[in-house]
Scaffold this active site. Structure first.
Site, PDB file in Angstrom:
ATOM      1  N   GLU A   1       0.873  -1.299   0.049  1.00 55.64           N
ATOM      2  CA  GLU A   1      -0.084   0.084  -0.111  1.00 55.64           C
ATOM      3  C   GLU A   1       0.844   1.372   0.037  1.00 55.64           C
ATOM      4  O   GLU A   1       1.668   1.165   0.828  1.00 55.64           O
ATOM      5  CB  GLU A   1      -1.068   0.266   1.326  1.00 55.64           C
ATOM      6  CG  GLU A   1      -1.947  -1.162   1.702  1.00 55.64           C
ATOM      7  CD  GLU A   1      -2.575  -1.172   2.835  1.00 55.64           C
ATOM      8  OE1 GLU A   1      -2.246   0.101   3.396  1.00 55.64           O
ATOM      9  OE2 GLU A   1      -2.993  -1.963   3.258  1.00 55.64           O
TER      10      GLU A   1
ATOM     11  N   ASP B   1      -5.002   7.935  11.203  1.00 54.61           N
ATOM     12  CA  ASP B   1      -3.747   7.362  11.383  1.00 54.61           C
ATOM     13  C   ASP B   1      -3.229   7.791  12.721  1.00 54.61           C
ATOM     14  O   ASP B   1      -3.332   9.130  13.089  1.00 54.61           O
ATOM     15  CB  ASP B   1      -2.685   7.704  10.467  1.00 54.61           C
ATOM     16  CG  ASP B   1      -2.879   6.930   9.078  1.00 54.61           C
ATOM     17  OD1 ASP B   1      -2.968   5.940   8.973  1.00 54.61           O
ATOM     18  OD2 ASP B   1      -3.298   7.820   8.111  1.00 54.61           O
TER      19      ASP B   1
END
Length: 269
Positions: A51, A62
């Site tokens: 990714e 995140d």
């Protein structure tokens, strides 16, 4: 329906009787060229799928490690063209499917049809879109399908069974099970939420279910590989590069070694 590169890779790892290892790094980190080398190192170490993160100024899902990497990339001026270049250079040298992990706003601003076309032209296999509601995804999914791209949606422990069915029906390639509550980041132990979420998700779909929850060691990878079709690792790779403190070769050696350790783990799971 033609099997995509991503689906073929996951079918191959399943045929081997193991989970896939999926590695994540943001484009442009620590530099654009350095990031390309680092993603190659993930594949060389044993990642089956990679990714490429599209750095975002407000990466709400995140944790601090990936936020730090995104900030480094953005301060250096990374653009979508650099993300696409990263995908292209990695794809040109490897058979591993290359996905872009991105929040929706950059894609929307770039142009949905344009992004799908450019990603496909770069050799990309698809997109992971953690904040795009399936109810608002028709335009993207149509563009993605026209270019043979998979669309991976994210589910969480808070998702009710009915919602899981709605999300999995809309996606392709695999389902990303974010199997902890909160933001990304490495963790000392694998919680019981992950296995339950995988079981509930599998009850709604035949798509592979891949788990991201802070795996950072071979033992954790093996544990998750027992019940998931793929083990997703991001923050641990980012941390290895941060720990190298600007020494490019040390960073590459560290992420390659970690990928090899985790690859052994998924084969032991």
């Amino acid at each position: 329906m033609t099997q995509t590169k991503l689906s073929a890779t996951l079918a191959a790892t399943r045929a081997e009787g193991r989970a896939a290892l999926i590695g994540y790094l943001p484009a442009g980190f620590p530099t654009v060229d350095g990031g390309i080398k680092a993603i190659h190192a993930l594949i060389e170490g044993g990642c089956d799928i990679v990714e490429v993160g599209l750095p975002h100024s407000d990466p709400v899902l995140d944790g601090p490690t990936i936020q730090t990497a995104d900030d480094i990339a953005l301060r250096a001026g990374v653009k979508i063209k650099d993300v696409l270049r990263t995908v292209a250079e990695v794809s040109a040298r490897s058979d591993a499917p290359v996905l872009v992990m991105t929040y929706w706003n950059p894609v929307d601003r770039y142009g949905v049809a344009r992004f799908a076309a450019d990603l496909a032209a770069a050799g990309g296999a698809g997109c992971i879109l953690p904040d795009l509601p399936v109810e608002e995804s028709d335009e993207w999914r149509k563009a993605a399908a026209e270019h043979g791209l998979d669309t991976v949606f994210v589910v969480a422990p808070s998702s009710r069974d009915r919602r899981l069915a709605e999300v999995t029906a809309a996606g392709s390639g695999f389902v990303y099970a974010a199997a902890v509550m909160g933001v990304t980041g490495t963790r000392a132990a694998v919680g019981n939420l992950a296995e339950d979420l995988v079981a509930r998700t599998r009850a709604t779909t035949e798509l592979p279910v891949c788990v991201g929850l802070g795996v950072s060691s071979a033992a954790q990878a093996a544990e998750v590989a027992r019940f998931a079709d793929g083990v997703i690792v991001g923050s641990a790779f980012v941390q290895r590069i941060l720990d190298a403190d600007g020494d490019e070769q040390a960073g590459l050696t560290a992420v390659r070694a970690l990928a090899a350790e985790l690859a052994d783990g998924v084969r032991a799971g």
